[in-house]
Motif scaffolding. Structure first.
Motif, PDB file in Angstrom:
ATOM      1  N   GLY A  61      44.307  64.176  53.700  1.00 59.37           N
ATOM      2  CA  GLY A  61      43.237  62.999  54.198  1.00 59.37           C
ATOM      3  C   GLY A  61      43.528  62.002  53.006  1.00 59.37           C
ATOM      4  N   GLN A  62      42.674  60.980  53.203  1.00 56.89           N
ATOM      5  CA  GLN A  62      42.367  59.802  52.090  1.00 56.89           C
ATOM      6  C   GLN A  62      40.892  59.615  51.631  1.00 56.89           C
ATOM      7  N   LYS A  63      41.057  59.405  50.481  1.00 58.03           N
ATOM      8  CA  LYS A  63      39.794  59.310  49.762  1.00 58.03           C
ATOM      9  C   LYS A  63      39.772  57.754  49.065  1.00 58.03           C
ATOM     10  N   TRP A  64      38.511  57.519  49.174  1.00 56.48           N
ATOM     11  CA  TRP A  64      38.300  56.076  48.170  1.00 56.48           C
ATOM     12  C   TRP A  64      36.840  56.317  47.417  1.00 56.48           C
ATOM     13  N   TRP A  65      36.743  55.254  46.552  1.00 54.25           N
ATOM     14  CA  TRP A  65      35.588  55.220  45.469  1.00 54.25           C
ATOM     15  C   TRP A  65      35.714  56.522  44.792  1.00 54.25           C
ATOM     16  N   SER A  66      36.927  56.816  44.261  1.00 50.64           N
ATOM     17  CA  SER A  66      37.153  58.117  43.465  1.00 50.64           C
ATOM     18  C   SER A  66      37.105  57.777  42.266  1.00 50.64           C
ATOM     19  N   SER A  67      35.671  57.921  41.668  1.00 52.39           N
ATOM     20  CA  SER A  67      35.485  57.345  40.292  1.00 52.39           C
ATOM     21  C   SER A  67      36.295  58.411  39.690  1.00 52.39           C
ATOM     22  N   GLY A  68      36.973  57.629  38.060  1.00 53.57           N
ATOM     23  CA  GLY A  68      37.521  58.293  37.156  1.00 53.57           C
ATOM     24  C   GLY A  68      38.994  58.471  37.642  1.00 53.57           C
ATOM     25  N   GLY A  69      39.549  58.166  38.779  1.00 49.54           N
ATOM     26  CA  GLY A  69      40.742  58.333  39.164  1.00 49.54           C
ATOM     27  C   GLY A  69      41.879  57.700  38.431  1.00 49.54           C
ATOM     28  N   MET A  70      41.500  56.499  38.071  1.00 53.84           N
ATOM     29  CA  MET A  70      42.417  55.808  37.335  1.00 53.84           C
ATOM     30  C   MET A  70      42.704  55.856  35.996  1.00 53.84           C
ATOM     31  N   ASP A  71      41.758  56.634  35.258  1.00 55.95           N
ATOM     32  CA  ASP A  71      42.034  57.037  33.740  1.00 55.95           C
ATOM     33  C   ASP A  71      43.107  57.700  33.536  1.00 55.95           C
ATOM     34  N   PRO A  72      44.077  57.224  32.187  1.00 50.50           N
ATOM     35  CA  PRO A  72      45.127  57.796  32.182  1.00 50.50           C
ATOM     36  C   PRO A  72      45.024  59.273  31.766  1.00 50.50           C
ATOM     37  N   HIS A  73      43.875  59.726  31.220  1.00 52.15           N
ATOM     38  CA  HIS A  73      43.525  61.091  30.626  1.00 52.15           C
ATOM     39  C   HIS A  73      43.035  61.865  31.829  1.00 52.15           C
ATOM     40  N   CYS A  74      42.780  61.222  32.907  1.00 58.09           N
ATOM     41  CA  CYS A  74      42.459  62.043  34.423  1.00 58.09           C
ATOM     42  C   CYS A  74      43.144  62.929  34.655  1.00 58.09           C
ATOM     43  N   LYS A  75      42.878  64.293  34.419  1.00 60.19           N
ATOM     44  CA  LYS A  75      43.973  65.559  34.753  1.00 60.19           C
ATOM     45  C   LYS A  75      43.410  66.521  36.172  1.00 60.19           C
ATOM     46  N   LEU A  76      42.155  66.117  36.280  1.00 60.17           N
ATOM     47  CA  LEU A  76      41.719  66.938  37.793  1.00 60.17           C
ATOM     48  C   LEU A  76      40.929  66.273  38.513  1.00 60.17           C
ATOM     49  N   ALA A  77      40.977  66.609  39.736  1.00 55.28           N
ATOM     50  CA  ALA A  77      40.278  66.040  40.755  1.00 55.28           C
ATOM     51  C   ALA A  77      39.428  67.347  41.589  1.00 55.28           C
ATOM     52  N   ILE A  78      38.234  67.262  41.818  1.00 52.87           N
ATOM     53  CA  ILE A  78      37.421  68.045  42.604  1.00 52.87           C
ATOM     54  C   ILE A  78      37.231  67.403  43.800  1.00 52.87           C
ATOM     55  N   VAL A  79      37.953  67.997  45.164  1.00 48.89           N
ATOM     56  CA  VAL A  79      38.227  67.435  46.328  1.00 48.89           C
ATOM     57  C   VAL A  79      37.405  68.104  47.405  1.00 48.89           C
ATOM     58  N   MET A  80      36.458  67.524  48.175  1.00 48.97           N
ATOM     59  CA  MET A  80      35.807  68.186  49.095  1.00 48.97           C
ATOM     60  C   MET A  80      36.471  67.694  50.516  1.00 48.97           C
ATOM     61  N   GLY A  81      36.574  68.643  51.265  1.00 42.74           N
ATOM     62  CA  GLY A  81      37.177  68.571  52.485  1.00 42.74           C
ATOM     63  C   GLY A  81      36.630  69.561  53.617  1.00 42.74           C
ATOM     64  N   LYS A  82      37.369  69.875  54.786  1.00 43.03           N
ATOM     65  CA  LYS A  82      36.824  70.721  55.668  1.00 43.03           C
ATOM     66  C   LYS A  82      37.911  71.808  55.683  1.00 43.03           C
ATOM     67  N   THR A  83      37.297  73.024  55.736  1.00 47.56           N
ATOM     68  CA  THR A  83      38.205  74.323  56.119  1.00 47.56           C
ATOM     69  C   THR A  83      38.267  74.911  57.367  1.00 47.56           C
ATOM     70  N   ASP A  84      37.101  74.439  57.958  1.00 47.53           N
ATOM     71  CA  ASP A  84      36.769  74.972  59.411  1.00 47.53           C
ATOM     72  C   ASP A  84      35.966  73.977  60.232  1.00 47.53           C
ATOM     73  N   PHE A  85      36.884  73.277  60.886  1.00 47.24           N
ATOM     74  CA  PHE A  85      36.235  72.086  61.758  1.00 47.24           C
ATOM     75  C   PHE A  85      35.384  72.529  62.746  1.00 47.24           C
ATOM     76  N   ASP A  86      35.202  73.941  63.021  1.00 47.24           N
ATOM     77  CA  ASP A  86      34.369  74.291  64.263  1.00 47.24           C
ATOM     78  C   ASP A  86      33.211  75.275  63.767  1.00 47.24           C
ATOM     79  N   ALA A  87      33.120  75.380  62.523  1.00 51.34           N
ATOM     80  CA  ALA A  87      31.990  75.953  61.903  1.00 51.34           C
ATOM     81  C   ALA A  87      30.760  75.333  62.115  1.00 51.34           C
TER      82      ALA A  87
END
Length: 405
Positions: A166-192
């Motif tokens: 997928g593609q995300k934007w306005w991902s605050s914190g993503g540019m920091d050189p110390h950023c080591k983790l992203a919490i990503v929200m997406g879909k595991t079941d499109f039919d649920a």
């Protein structure tokens, strides 16, 4: 509610004000000047770590966590923390000095509330110690993300791994050189069912397939060094143990995350607005025009008086929301949370605009924080849900309450 702060909160407020006066305000312009140079945009100001050590030594660390998570957290309530967030909001970059900056605050709350022991040991502990930073990836460029059920990023289980695309934007914190983790929200079941399609997964930023496309500026400000990134997720593979809480629980986690974050944003906005009142008052006392000091013009006095009224109204409403969250929980406080998210950014915009007007040309330049405040306040009419979403839900709730439906 009792509008008297606890002794613990009052003591921390005094310590925080003293710290801001001694260590933050004297270098405020130096930090902004450092990041204004393009070559320093994604570097950390060299004095930051020393300030963080001083703050931690002073007991001004992880103040935001509403529960006690050991020696690294004082365990304040939302109501106790609210005035501290206001004080930090007066200088836009200062929250990180106290390990209280977004999106880390929300991510730490997610890990503390929904993470398992292994996830907490791997990610929550380093975040609480200020050793790393993090990003939150929910908003997407191709859909109206004000309705989080619209998101299209796929999280597909293949064997013992989740594959993310997928593609995300306005991902605050993503540019920091110390950023080591992203919490990503997406879909595991499109039919649920609509609110059970989403999941959240932990993605280390160095995982193959995570690509930062570009930094995004807000009215020309990059909010360095954490920034806001546009990020591509191309066949990103993580162990299935990186899933938070369980499949289909992403929307639930998002709702739990955003409540406290909205309180924090609103109190920081009140800090910006209150400082704007103070700055315009100082300016009005110093400048002369048409044979009079600015402060002697009735129109100026009215603008300052009106501004102080509006700041205090928003402050009390936000404290009321914080108190309701502490006593009854986020769900019961949802109407008050919606109210402050509507009121605080719009109030701040009006007050900051008046301050800019009184300052004249200097108000739109780099010599005061007013222009940057204005950009942040305008952005916060969109972040964590735009005005229209909160107005829609609040209106629905009010109608239901008084119509007998």
């Amino acid at each position: 509610m009792d509008f008297e702060y606890t002794e613990r909160s009052k003591s921390l407020q005094e310590k925080l004000k003293a710290f801001m006066g001694e260590y933050i305000l004297p270098v405020e312009q130096e930090v902004y000047a450092f990041h204004s140079h393009p070559e320093n945009r994604w570097k950390r100001w060299p004095g930051l770590e020393a300030l963080k050590e001083k703050a931690r030594g002073a007991g001004l660390w992880n103040l935001f966590l509403p529960k006690d998570y050991g020696e690294l957290s004082p365990g304040l309530t939302n109501l106790e923390y609210a005035p501290l967030a206001e004080i930090m909001g007066r200088v836009l970059w200062s929250s990180e000095v106290f390990n209280c900056s977004a999106p880390d605050t929300g991510n730490m709350e997610v890990l503390a509330k929904y993470g398992n022991l292994k996830q907490q040991q791997q990610w929550l502990q380093p975040l609480m110690k200020g050793e790393i930073r993090s990003a939150f990836l929910m908003t997407e460029p191709q859909v109206a993300s004000s309705d989080a059920t619209n998101i299209e990023t796929s999280i597909t289980l293949e064997g013992d791994e989740y594959v993310i695309n997928g593609q995300k934007w306005w991902s605050s914190g993503g540019m920091d050189p110390h950023c080591k983790l992203a919490i990503v929200m997406g879909k595991t079941d499109f039919d649920a069912p609509r609110h059970q399609q989403q999941s959240m997964v932990l993605v280390p930023m160095n995982t193959s397939g995570v690509k930062i496309i570009r930094p995004l500026s807000v009215f020309g400000y990059y909010d360095s060094p954490e920034g806001h990134a546009e990020i591509e997720l191309n066949n990103v593979r993580v162990p299935k143990e990186n899933l938070l809480l369980g499949e289909g629980r992403g929307f639930e986690i998002a709702q739990g995350r955003l409540g406290p974050g909205r309180i924090h944003h609103c109190m920081r906005l009140i800090g910006m607005a209150q400082r704007s009142v103070e700055l315009m008052s100082q300016r009005a006392s110093e400048r002369f025009a048409f044979g009079k000091t600015f402060k002697d013009f009735s129109s100026i006095r009215q603008e300052i008086a009106r501004s102080q009224c509006e700041v205090e109204q928003a402050r009390l409403l936000t404290l009321s929301a914080a108190d309701k969250m502490d006593r009854a929980g986020n769900k019961e406080a949802k109407d008050l949370i919606a109210m402050i998210k509507i009121v605080a950014p719009n109030m701040a915009l009006k007050v900051i605009d008046r301050a800019i007007q009184i300052y004249g040309g200097k108000g739109v330049g780099p010599d005061t924080p007013l222009a940057h405040y204005f950009g942040v306040a305008r952005m916060l009419r969109l972040a964590d849900g735009p005005d229209e979403v909160h107005l829609y839900q609040l209106g629905k709730s009010v109608i239901k309450k008084y119509s007998g439906e």
